[in-house]
Design a protein around this motif. Structure first.
Motif, mmCIF file in Angstrom:
data_model
loop_
_atom_site.group_PDB
_atom_site.id
_atom_site.type_symbol
_atom_site.label_atom_id
_atom_site.label_comp_id
_atom_site.label_asym_id
_atom_site.label_seq_id
_atom_site.Cartn_x
_atom_site.Cartn_y
_atom_site.Cartn_z
ATOM 1 N N VAL A 65 49.419 51.084 39.532
ATOM 2 C CA VAL A 65 50.608 50.251 39.470
ATOM 3 C C VAL A 65 50.496 49.382 38.232
ATOM 4 O O VAL A 65 49.450 48.781 37.983
ATOM 5 C CB VAL A 65 50.750 49.359 40.722
ATOM 6 N N ALA A 66 51.575 49.322 37.453
ATOM 7 C CA ALA A 66 51.599 48.488 36.252
ATOM 8 C C ALA A 66 52.628 47.382 36.423
ATOM 9 O O ALA A 66 53.773 47.649 36.802
ATOM 10 C CB ALA A 66 51.932 49.331 35.026
ATOM 11 N N PHE A 67 52.205 46.164 36.136
ATOM 12 C CA PHE A 67 53.096 45.016 36.200
ATOM 13 C C PHE A 67 53.474 44.605 34.790
ATOM 14 O O PHE A 67 52.610 44.455 33.923
ATOM 15 C CB PHE A 67 52.423 43.861 36.935
ATOM 16 N N ARG A 68 54.767 44.435 34.565
ATOM 17 C CA ARG A 68 55.282 44.073 33.245
ATOM 18 C C ARG A 68 55.057 42.580 33.005
ATOM 19 O O ARG A 68 55.467 41.753 33.801
ATOM 20 C CB ARG A 68 56.771 44.400 33.179
ATOM 21 N N ALA A 69 54.398 42.244 31.910
ATOM 22 C CA ALA A 69 54.156 40.854 31.523
ATOM 23 C C ALA A 69 55.190 40.425 30.484
ATOM 24 O O ALA A 69 55.896 41.262 29.908
ATOM 25 C CB ALA A 69 52.747 40.721 30.948
ATOM 26 N N ARG A 70 55.257 39.116 30.240
ATOM 27 C CA ARG A 70 56.216 38.584 29.261
ATOM 28 C C ARG A 70 55.592 38.385 27.889
ATOM 29 O O ARG A 70 56.297 38.152 26.907
ATOM 30 C CB ARG A 70 56.800 37.271 29.774
ATOM 31 N N SER A 71 54.247 38.457 27.814
ATOM 32 C CA SER A 71 53.574 38.242 26.533
ATOM 33 C C SER A 71 52.171 38.839 26.584
ATOM 34 O O SER A 71 51.643 39.116 27.660
ATOM 35 C CB SER A 71 53.470 36.739 26.228
ATOM 36 N N LYS A 72 51.584 38.988 25.408
ATOM 37 C CA LYS A 72 50.195 39.439 25.346
ATOM 38 C C LYS A 72 49.278 38.409 26.000
ATOM 39 O O LYS A 72 48.303 38.771 26.662
ATOM 40 C CB LYS A 72 49.780 39.682 23.889
ATOM 41 N N ALA A 73 49.606 37.125 25.825
ATOM 42 C CA ALA A 73 48.801 36.067 26.442
ATOM 43 C C ALA A 73 48.812 36.203 27.964
ATOM 44 O O ALA A 73 47.788 35.957 28.619
ATOM 45 C CB ALA A 73 49.316 34.692 26.020
ATOM 46 N N GLU A 74 49.931 36.602 28.522
ATOM 47 C CA GLU A 74 50.014 36.797 29.961
ATOM 48 C C GLU A 74 49.148 37.985 30.399
ATOM 49 O O GLU A 74 48.495 37.931 31.437
ATOM 50 C CB GLU A 74 51.479 37.027 30.370
ATOM 51 N N VAL A 75 49.130 39.049 29.596
ATOM 52 C CA VAL A 75 48.250 40.194 29.880
ATOM 53 C C VAL A 75 46.800 39.732 29.873
ATOM 54 O O VAL A 75 46.029 40.035 30.788
ATOM 55 C CB VAL A 75 48.472 41.340 28.862
ATOM 56 N N ASP A 76 46.427 38.971 28.844
ATOM 57 C CA ASP A 76 45.061 38.463 28.734
ATOM 58 C C ASP A 76 44.704 37.588 29.938
ATOM 59 O O ASP A 76 43.608 37.712 30.506
ATOM 60 C CB ASP A 76 44.893 37.645 27.448
ATOM 61 N N ALA A 77 45.634 36.708 30.330
ATOM 62 C CA ALA A 77 45.385 35.794 31.450
ATOM 63 C C ALA A 77 45.250 36.564 32.761
ATOM 64 O O ALA A 77 44.409 36.218 33.604
ATOM 65 C CB ALA A 77 46.507 34.759 31.541
ATOM 66 N N PHE A 78 46.061 37.592 32.947
ATOM 67 C CA PHE A 78 45.964 38.422 34.156
ATOM 68 C C PHE A 78 44.575 39.054 34.233
ATOM 69 O O PHE A 78 43.929 39.034 35.276
ATOM 70 C CB PHE A 78 47.041 39.509 34.153
ATOM 71 N N HIS A 79 44.123 39.631 33.128
ATOM 72 C CA HIS A 79 42.822 40.292 33.090
ATOM 73 C C HIS A 79 41.717 39.311 33.478
ATOM 74 O O HIS A 79 40.874 39.605 34.328
ATOM 75 C CB HIS A 79 42.578 40.890 31.699
ATOM 76 N N HIS A 80 41.741 38.138 32.885
ATOM 77 C CA HIS A 80 40.733 37.120 33.164
ATOM 78 C C HIS A 80 40.777 36.703 34.638
ATOM 79 O O HIS A 80 39.739 36.649 35.311
ATOM 80 C CB HIS A 80 40.932 35.903 32.255
ATOM 81 N N ALA A 81 41.977 36.437 35.149
ATOM 82 C CA ALA A 81 42.124 35.995 36.542
ATOM 83 C C ALA A 81 41.679 37.081 37.512
ATOM 84 O O ALA A 81 41.026 36.798 38.523
ATOM 85 C CB ALA A 81 43.572 35.592 36.815
ATOM 86 N N ALA A 82 42.008 38.328 37.216
ATOM 87 C CA ALA A 82 41.632 39.432 38.097
ATOM 88 C C ALA A 82 40.115 39.606 38.139
ATOM 89 O O ALA A 82 39.530 39.807 39.205
ATOM 90 C CB ALA A 82 42.309 40.724 37.645
ATOM 91 N N LEU A 83 39.465 39.512 36.984
ATOM 92 C CA LEU A 83 38.006 39.620 36.946
ATOM 93 C C LEU A 83 37.363 38.462 37.707
ATOM 94 O O LEU A 83 36.400 38.662 38.459
ATOM 95 C CB LEU A 83 37.501 39.671 35.503
ATOM 96 N N GLU A 84 37.902 37.267 37.538
ATOM 97 C CA GLU A 84 37.395 36.103 38.257
ATOM 98 C C GLU A 84 37.564 36.272 39.765
ATOM 99 O O GLU A 84 36.763 35.768 40.546
ATOM 100 C CB GLU A 84 38.111 34.824 37.796
ATOM 101 N N ALA A 85 38.604 36.996 40.174
ATOM 102 C CA ALA A 85 38.883 37.215 41.597
ATOM 103 C C ALA A 85 38.054 38.361 42.174
ATOM 104 O O ALA A 85 38.157 38.657 43.357
ATOM 105 C CB ALA A 85 40.375 37.482 41.801
#
Length: 127
Positions: A65-85
């Motif tokens: 499943v792919a979620f559409r982000a609004r910016s590259k920064a949002e993609v980066d933040a998702f990756h970081h948050a997911a790894l932290e989780a």
């Protein structure tokens, strides 16, 4: 917003032909893919329905499943948050020119091993 969903199929060629015919009345069309790996169908508003060969190597998994982000920064933040989780890293944030010239994405594996993506596919706007 969900950008695309990928499902694994047992016979990619057979499924490709099936969906090409089944999607005709809906106006959905094959847009891109790779022989013996996957095919993507445009289903409206830039969203895709994808089929992949079930035995494809990573990063494709049985559910994607792919979620559409609004910016590259949002993609980066998702990756970081997911790894932290507790997610497993399945592809650091970065350009994916093999998908499209302006495609930027990251991939993580959720607790069940499903491939979850955050992505944006827009040209960078100069400030």
């Amino acid at each position: 917003m969900i950008d695309h969903i990928t499902v694994a199929v047992g016979d990619l060629s057979k499924s490709k032909l099936f969906y090409e015919k089944a999607f005709l009345p809906l106006g959905y069309k094959l847009t891109f893919g790779k022989e013996n790996v996957f095919w993507a169908f445009e289903i409206g508003d830039g969203c895709l329905f994808e089929i992949q060969q079930a035995d494809s190597p990573p990063p494709l998994t049985r559910i994607h499943v792919a979620f559409r982000a609004r910016s590259k920064a949002e993609v980066d933040a998702f990756h970081h948050a997911a790894l932290e989780a507790g997610a497993g890293d399945n592809g650091a944030p970065g350009p994916r020119p093999e998908y499209a010239p302006d495609y930027y994405a990251c991939f993580v594996l959720d607790p069940d091993g499903y491939n979850i993506e955050a992505m944006i596919n827009q040209p960078t706007v100069a400030a």
